[in-house]
Design an enzyme around this catalytic site. Structure first.
Site, mmCIF file in Angstrom:
data_model
loop_
_atom_site.group_PDB
_atom_site.id
_atom_site.type_symbol
_atom_site.label_atom_id
_atom_site.label_comp_id
_atom_site.label_asym_id
_atom_site.label_seq_id
_atom_site.Cartn_x
_atom_site.Cartn_y
_atom_site.Cartn_z
ATOM 1 N N HIS A 75 1.090 8.565 0.427
ATOM 2 C CA HIS A 75 -0.313 8.245 0.719
ATOM 3 C C HIS A 75 -0.439 6.722 0.876
ATOM 4 C CE1 HIS A 75 -1.377 12.270 -0.089
ATOM 5 N NE2 HIS A 75 -2.060 12.147 -1.207
ATOM 6 N N CYS A 123 -3.727 12.530 -6.880
ATOM 7 C CA CYS A 123 -2.674 11.653 -6.351
ATOM 8 C C CYS A 123 -3.217 10.321 -5.826
ATOM 9 C CB CYS A 123 -1.885 12.370 -5.267
ATOM 10 S SG CYS A 123 -2.910 13.266 -4.098
#
Ligand code: A2P
Length: 332
Positions: free
Chosen positions: A237, A130
């Protein structure tokens, strides 16, 4: 043309996102199959307003089906054990685990960055980590226009990157429960460790970012270092990326480059305190970039703040976009 799609790990954090993204994007599906471990087998999940029963992932439930795409997110061991069976049965496997990412026979793909790598494969395509996905989406236009010498990654990663267990540690930790997934409490804390430590002092997550970036950008000579940190954020994130470019640049040109790039939203207006943050970006598809400024401690240095939804672009959406790219380019 419609396709038969299997979701392996359908009851998990990423599996559920696969399902809602396929629905949202009206992916051309004929039949959908959901697989999990024996724990969740027999439960039902809605898909396009119909109930679908979750099946246990085992050989006899796979070989009697014709599956075109199998989207895997059930951990590396499950991928290693079952992906080749799906491939033998004619499926293209798009795998979200780290099992094959660095295998030279397996393409590692972000559609905005290296779609050409989908032309060679042996049935398995790896979906990158990710934190790597959002980083390379931001870096690719810079690489194309200016060349890259060195990258310093510092990440601020959401708990959902660790699956349901990570989410539960934050939720329960707020009321004082001990952590089950992480090494330390994540509520009201910051943990500078994601995954296990390696002999070189880096964590596995840090080395994934470094090695995967080189593979996706087709450049083994890139100099990259990384520090990856878990923070008490549910989705999204954030990354501070410091990049040393080969050619000189003006900030205006760089902003224009980002504005023109596929999959990027520039959100950068410091006069009005505008920059991307996980709370706003959760649920969005694009990679958001802000705080673009010159690093005046070196000649061609640039600082970026990069935020994306780690479960969508960082995992499920990227995998679905890989399948869409296969279809759009008549590769299936
Ligand atoms: P189950 O619901 O039966 O445990 P997460 O990353 O959010 O924890 O989700 C993991 C997903 O992978 C779940 O759907 C889980 O199913 C599935 N899974 C875990 N282990 C296996 C296994 N050995 N075989 C098949 N599916 C598995």
């Amino acid at each position: 043309m419609k396709y038969n799609v299997a979701i392996v790990g359908a009851t998990g954090m990423v599996g559920r996102q696969f399902i809602s993204i396929l629905e949202e994007r009206q992916f051309p599906i004929d039949t959908i199959y959901f697989f999990s471990s024996s724990r969740s087998a027999g439960t039902t999940i809605m898909f396009n307003e119909k109930e679908v029963t979750v099946e246990e992932l085992k050989q006899e439930n796979i070989i009697n089906k014709k599956i075109d795409f199998a989207l895997f997110s059930a951990g590396g061991d499950t991928s290693l054990k079952f992906a080749s069976l799906f491939v033998e049965c004619g499926a293209i496997v798009i795998d979200n685990s780290s099992a094959w990412r660095m295998d030279p026979k397996v393409p590692l793909v972000v559609p905005e960055v290296n779609p050409e790598d989908l032309k060679w494969h042996n049935g398995i395509i790896a979906n990158p980590n990710c934190s790597t996905i959002q980083a390379v989406v931001a870096l690719k236009p810079l690489l194309d226009d200016y060349g890259i010498k060195r990258i310093i990654y510092s990440t601020y990663q959401a708990v959902s990157g660790a699956g349901m267990g990570g989410f539960n540690d934050l939720k329960d930790g707020i009321s004082g429960a001990s952590p089950k997934k992480f090494q330390y409490p994540i509520a009201y804390n910051v943990i500078p460790q994601i995954d296990v430590f390696l002999d070189n002092g880096y964590t596995k997550e840090e080395m994934k970012m470094i090695e995967e970036t080189k593979k996706i950008l087709h450049n083994d000579n890139l100099r990259i270092t990384a520090t990856t940190v878990r923070v008490p954020v549910i989705h999204g994130h954030s990354e501070s990326i410091n990049v040393e470019l080969e050619k000189s640049f003006s900030l205006e040109e760089v902003l224009n480059t980002f504005n023109a790039a596929k999959g990027i939203v520039l959100m950068d207006n410091t006069r009005e305190n505008i920059y991307p943050m996980p709370l706003q970006i959760a649920g969005k598809d694009e990679v958001y970039i802000g705080r673009v400024r010159r690093d005046f401690s070196l000649e061609n240095g640039l600082n970026l703040w990069v935020v994306a939804d780690n479960i969508r672009k960082g995992a499920a959406l990227n995998a679905v976009q890989i399948a869409e790219t296969f279809i759009e380019n008549n590769l299936i």
